[in-house]
Design a protein around this motif. Structure first.
Motif: not given
Length: 135
Positions: A82-86, A89-93, A98-99
């Motif tokens: 998926s293009q976005g993060s939930g 979910e850990l995300a940077v920006g 996962n990506a």
């Protein structure tokens, strides 16, 4: 008492051209992977109206560079990504963990390709040395 064995030589050592090719290849794939991760993390294409065109083009270049191992990896990753993060979910920006792991997987494929290349060069040199010693 003499044996039929010869003195071991440096058969495991790669020629300098092979080492240079492997270094350039890994640097190119690593640079592309880092660029895609940064572009996705900071959503570089968002303001230009082009969406993720440049990042996707770079991913396709990475796929071509890491062929044949990357084709099933790319297909499986694009089907389940998926293009976005939930929210959980850990995300940077805009780049989720996962990506990031998915893109770093391409670098792992490049490392595997280098190992295969190294094995091919060494086995070819070994066969040549054996053929010359048999002559």
């Amino acid at each position: 008492m003499t044996t039929d064995r010869t003195k071991p030589t440096r058969k495991r050592r790669l020629p300098s051209w092979a080492v240079a090719i492997m270094g350039v290849y890994l640097a190119a794939v690593g640079g592309l992977v880092a660029s895609v991760c940064v572009m996705r993390a900071f959503d570089v294409n968002a303001g230009t109206g082009t969406g993720t065109g440049a990042a996707e083009a770079m991913v396709l270049v990475i796929v071509v560079l890491t062929l044949p191992l990357s084709t099933p990896y790319y297909v499986a990753g694009s089907l389940g990504s998926s293009q976005g993060s939930g929210p959980e979910e850990l995300a940077v920006g805009a780049l989720s963990l996962n990506a990031a792991l998915y893109y770093l997987g391409f670098f792992l494929l490049a490392v595997i390709n280098v190992a295969i290349f190294r094995w091919i060069v060494i086995s070819t040199r070994r066969r040549r040395a054996e053929a010359q010693s048999d002559s």
